[in-house]
Scaffold this motif. Structure first.
Motif, PDB file in Angstrom:
ATOM      1  N   ARG A  43       0.826  -1.204   0.000  1.00  0.00           N
ATOM      2  CA  ARG A  43       0.000   0.000   0.000  1.00  0.00           C
ATOM      3  C   ARG A  43       0.865   1.261   0.000  1.00  0.00           C
ATOM      4  NH1 ARG A  43      -3.966  -2.767   4.511  1.00  0.00           N
ATOM      5  NH2 ARG A  43      -5.295  -3.904   3.029  1.00  0.00           N
ATOM      6  N   GLY A  44       2.168   1.074  -0.191  1.00  0.00           N
ATOM      7  CA  GLY A  44       3.080   2.209  -0.277  1.00  0.00           C
ATOM      8  C   GLY A  44       3.485   2.813   1.045  1.00  0.00           C
ATOM      9  N   GLU A  45       3.276   2.083   2.153  1.00  0.00           N
ATOM     10  CA  GLU A  45       3.577   2.599   3.492  1.00  0.00           C
ATOM     11  C   GLU A  45       4.928   2.091   3.978  1.00  0.00           C
ATOM     12  OE1 GLU A  45      -1.052   2.469   5.104  1.00  0.00           O
ATOM     13  OE2 GLU A  45       0.170   0.648   5.086  1.00  0.00           O
ATOM     14  N   ASN A  46       5.680   2.959   4.647  1.00  0.00           N
ATOM     15  CA  ASN A  46       6.939   2.568   5.271  1.00  0.00           C
ATOM     16  C   ASN A  46       6.654   1.865   6.591  1.00  0.00           C
ATOM     17  OD1 ASN A  46       8.346   3.806   3.204  1.00  0.00           O
ATOM     18  ND2 ASN A  46       8.739   5.681   4.348  1.00  0.00           N
ATOM     19  N   ARG A  47       7.117   0.632   6.708  1.00  0.00           N
ATOM     20  CA  ARG A  47       6.812  -0.176   7.887  1.00  0.00           C
ATOM     21  C   ARG A  47       8.048  -0.885   8.412  1.00  0.00           C
ATOM     22  NH1 ARG A  47       2.070   1.475  10.112  1.00  0.00           N
ATOM     23  NH2 ARG A  47       0.318   1.302   8.689  1.00  0.00           N
ATOM     24  N   SER A  48       7.895  -1.586   9.539  1.00  0.00           N
ATOM     25  CA  SER A  48       9.024  -2.306  10.124  1.00  0.00           C
ATOM     26  C   SER A  48       8.579  -3.626  10.716  1.00  0.00           C
ATOM     27  CB  SER A  48       9.703  -1.459  11.203  1.00  0.00           C
ATOM     28  OG  SER A  48       8.823  -1.213  12.275  1.00  0.00           O
ATOM     29  N   CYS A  49       9.484  -4.587  10.729  1.00  0.00           N
ATOM     30  CA  CYS A  49       9.309  -5.904  11.329  1.00  0.00           C
ATOM     31  C   CYS A  49      10.620  -6.284  12.014  1.00  0.00           C
ATOM     32  CB  CYS A  49       8.976  -6.947  10.255  1.00  0.00           C
ATOM     33  SG  CYS A  49       7.220  -7.216   9.894  1.00  0.00           S
ATOM     34  N   SER A  50      10.751  -7.549  12.364  1.00  0.00           N
ATOM     35  CA  SER A  50      11.973  -8.102  12.928  1.00  0.00           C
ATOM     36  C   SER A  50      12.336  -9.367  12.157  1.00  0.00           C
ATOM     37  CB  SER A  50      11.785  -8.430  14.414  1.00  0.00           C
ATOM     38  OG  SER A  50      11.395  -7.289  15.147  1.00  0.00           O
ATOM     39  N   GLY A  51      13.545  -9.849  12.340  1.00  0.00           N
ATOM     40  CA  GLY A  51      13.958 -11.058  11.648  1.00  0.00           C
ATOM     41  C   GLY A  51      15.241 -11.610  12.230  1.00  0.00           C
ATOM     42  N   SER A  52      15.691 -12.730  11.666  1.00  0.00           N
ATOM     43  CA  SER A  52      16.900 -13.387  12.142  1.00  0.00           C
ATOM     44  C   SER A  52      17.638 -14.037  10.982  1.00  0.00           C
ATOM     45  CB  SER A  52      16.551 -14.465  13.169  1.00  0.00           C
ATOM     46  OG  SER A  52      17.693 -15.199  13.562  1.00  0.00           O
ATOM     47  N   THR A  53      18.960 -13.938  10.997  1.00  0.00           N
ATOM     48  CA  THR A  53      19.750 -14.684  10.024  1.00  0.00           C
ATOM     49  C   THR A  53      19.678 -16.174  10.351  1.00  0.00           C
ATOM     50  OG1 THR A  53      21.751 -14.370  11.350  1.00  0.00           O
ATOM     51  CG2 THR A  53      21.357 -12.814   9.551  1.00  0.00           C
ATOM     52  N   VAL A  54      19.704 -17.007   9.304  1.00  0.00           N
ATOM     53  CA  VAL A  54      19.661 -18.464   9.449  1.00  0.00           C
ATOM     54  C   VAL A  54      20.749 -19.062   8.562  1.00  0.00           C
ATOM     55  CG1 VAL A  54      18.304 -20.540   8.933  1.00  0.00           C
ATOM     56  CG2 VAL A  54      17.228 -18.604  10.100  1.00  0.00           C
ATOM     57  N   ASN A  55      21.497 -19.988   9.114  1.00  0.00           N
ATOM     58  CA  ASN A  55      22.559 -20.624   8.356  1.00  0.00           C
ATOM     59  C   ASN A  55      21.998 -21.510   7.244  1.00  0.00           C
ATOM     60  OD1 ASN A  55      25.214 -21.445   7.716  1.00  0.00           O
ATOM     61  ND2 ASN A  55      24.965 -23.300   8.931  1.00  0.00           N
ATOM     62  N   SER A  56      22.718 -21.577   6.123  1.00  0.00           N
ATOM     63  CA  SER A  56      22.333 -22.418   4.991  1.00  0.00           C
ATOM     64  C   SER A  56      23.559 -22.587   4.107  1.00  0.00           C
ATOM     65  CB  SER A  56      21.205 -21.763   4.186  1.00  0.00           C
ATOM     66  OG  SER A  56      21.661 -20.567   3.559  1.00  0.00           O
ATOM     67  N   ASN A  57      23.441 -23.419   3.098  1.00  0.00           N
ATOM     68  CA  ASN A  57      24.552 -23.590   2.161  1.00  0.00           C
ATOM     69  C   ASN A  57      24.924 -22.266   1.496  1.00  0.00           C
ATOM     70  OD1 ASN A  57      24.528 -26.306   2.751  1.00  0.00           O
ATOM     71  ND2 ASN A  57      23.340 -26.875   0.951  1.00  0.00           N
ATOM     72  N   GLY A  58      23.904 -21.456   1.178  1.00  0.00           N
ATOM     73  CA  GLY A  58      24.142 -20.193   0.491  1.00  0.00           C
ATOM     74  C   GLY A  58      24.588 -19.063   1.385  1.00  0.00           C
ATOM     75  N   LYS A  59      24.397 -19.172   2.723  1.00  0.00           N
ATOM     76  CA  LYS A  59      24.828 -18.168   3.709  1.00  0.00           C
ATOM     77  C   LYS A  59      24.172 -16.804   3.484  1.00  0.00           C
ATOM     78  CE  LYS A  59      27.912 -21.100   5.319  1.00  0.00           C
ATOM     79  NZ  LYS A  59      27.740 -21.780   6.627  1.00  0.00           N
ATOM     80  N   ARG A  60      22.928 -16.793   2.977  1.00  0.00           N
ATOM     81  CA  ARG A  60      22.316 -15.507   2.606  1.00  0.00           C
ATOM     82  C   ARG A  60      20.909 -15.318   3.166  1.00  0.00           C
ATOM     83  NH1 ARG A  60      22.757 -15.125  -3.827  1.00  0.00           N
ATOM     84  NH2 ARG A  60      21.873 -13.064  -3.385  1.00  0.00           N
ATOM     85  N   LEU A  61      20.476 -16.122   4.139  1.00  0.00           N
ATOM     86  CA  LEU A  61      19.063 -16.134   4.510  1.00  0.00           C
ATOM     87  C   LEU A  61      18.737 -15.312   5.758  1.00  0.00           C
ATOM     88  CD1 LEU A  61      18.067 -19.874   3.968  1.00  0.00           C
ATOM     89  CD2 LEU A  61      17.965 -17.957   2.342  1.00  0.00           C
ATOM     90  N   VAL A  62      17.593 -14.633   5.680  1.00  0.00           N
ATOM     91  CA  VAL A  62      16.929 -14.038   6.834  1.00  0.00           C
ATOM     92  C   VAL A  62      15.528 -14.631   6.894  1.00  0.00           C
ATOM     93  CG1 VAL A  62      15.886 -11.928   7.752  1.00  0.00           C
ATOM     94  CG2 VAL A  62      18.234 -11.882   6.887  1.00  0.00           C
ATOM     95  N   PHE A  63      15.140 -15.176   8.061  1.00  0.00           N
ATOM     96  CA  PHE A  63      13.781 -15.666   8.265  1.00  0.00           C
ATOM     97  C   PHE A  63      12.973 -14.621   9.018  1.00  0.00           C
ATOM     98  CE2 PHE A  63      14.638 -19.626   6.447  1.00  0.00           C
ATOM     99  CZ  PHE A  63      13.505 -20.442   6.481  1.00  0.00           C
ATOM    100  N   THR A  64      11.695 -14.494   8.627  1.00  0.00           N
ATOM    101  CA  THR A  64      10.798 -13.533   9.244  1.00  0.00           C
ATOM    102  C   THR A  64       9.373 -14.056   9.080  1.00  0.00           C
ATOM    103  OG1 THR A  64      10.217 -11.168   9.331  1.00  0.00           O
ATOM    104  CG2 THR A  64      10.615 -12.119   7.152  1.00  0.00           C
TER     105      THR A  64
END
Length: 321
Positions: free
Chosen positions: A116-137
């Motif tokens: 809807r075009g609104e600036n918002r915020s959440c939280s998250g966590s890095t998670v290990n994987s083969n690619g080393k690039r993940l954030v889960f939320t």
């Protein structure tokens, strides 16, 4: 990882009189089952610099003041994930020699522009994987969920580890957003989980820079876990990482913990075996909060049950990216 000193809270039996578990500042205390199991994604098309340029400190502050993240207002929970087998993937320490990684570096604030075009915020966590690039939320931190809603702007989606009006680890930009079809098509909060593949920063992958939690699924209820997040609604202001802890209970198929964290904590990790090693296991995410009489008086949160249908299959889809 520094073990935190905690105070366990007791909830009252009546909903209207329930006493929330008090969140503690971690810096102080240290359309079918088959269809639901599919994952869908949105990929970035802009340069890595664009999201970081958009999210100035002023915009981040405004997003915090905007109130809760995109907590869904309704959902279809007519189907629930099959329990499936249990499995787990261990976490990882950072490979960057100068990194001082702990729960703070592996947790972070998410900033995004919703559908809807609104600036918002959440939280998250890095998670290990083969690619080393993940954030889960949470799924509702990348997509509005269900009919009439859409993906959030992947070119304006960022993760800021160890957020406190900025970060020693910088701002990390999304490459792809992934969630379950059960969430994106049907708004079913049993599938309200997401994985975001992050772009490297200065040639370094995010897990190599800040570390990554492990992840597990299919382990049931009645487990002692910590839940972390950056609550932004009063009485919080989004500037610090908070936590609650307790033993999960089954409420209509959803793991449940008492906690008074408010909106903005969505997507933060539920961690099993926290404090046993450098990392722990993500076994849920902050998805759905309950309040009385208004959103500033939250008394409990729920997570999607982490089965193979939810977290396991999602992780398998993105683990090599």
């Amino acid at each position: 990882m520094r073990r935190l000193t905690v105070v366990l809270a007791t909830g009252a039996s009546a909903v209207a009189l329930a006493t929330p578990a008090m969140a503690e500042d971690s810096s102080v205390a240290a359309a079918t089952i088959a269809a639901q199991n599919d994952s869908s994604a949105k990929a970035s098309s802009n340069s890595a610099a664009s999201a970081e340029e958009y999210w100035t400190p002023a915009r981040m502050a405004e997003a915090i003041k905007a109130g809760p993240s995109d907590m869904p207002v309704q959902s279809d929970s007519s189907t629930t994930p099959r329990p499936g087998p249990s499995a787990k993937v261990d976490g990882a320490v950072p490979t960057v020699p100068s990194a001082q990684a702990d729960i703070h570096s592996m947790s972070g604030r998410v900033f995004y522009v919703n559908d809807r075009g609104e600036n918002r915020s959440c939280s998250g966590s890095t998670v290990n994987s083969n690619g080393k690039r993940l954030v889960f939320t949470a799924g509702h931190c990348v997509h509005g969920g269900g009919s009439g809603r859409g993906w959030f702007d992947v070119n304006r989606w960022v993760f800021v580890p160890a957020y406190h009006a900025g970060s020693p680890y910088g701002t990390w930009n999304a490459y792809q957003q992934w969630s379950k079809v059960g969430w994106t098509s049907n708004g079913n909060r049993a599938y309200d989980v997401a994985a975001v593949v992050m772009q490297p920063r200065n040639g370094v992958k995010i897990v190599d820079a800040v570390g990554g939690q492990g992840i597990q699924w299919g382990y049931g209820y009645g487990r002692f876990e910590y839940m972390f997040g950056y609550p932004a609604d009063p009485p919080f202001n989004g500037s610090g990482l908070y936590f609650c802890n307790g033993t999960t209970r089954d409420e209509s198929g959803f793991p449940t913990l008492d906690c008074n964290m408010t909106g903005g904590a969505s997507g933060g990790p539920w961690l099993a075996d926290y404090g046993a090693t450098f990392w722990a296991y993500v076994n849920g995410v902050n998805s759905w909060m309950f309040w009385d009489p208004d959103p500033t008086h939250v008394y409990k949160w729920q997570s999607p049950y982490f089965s193979y249908d939810t977290a396991g299959s999602l992780f398998d889809t993105v683990k090599d990216m």
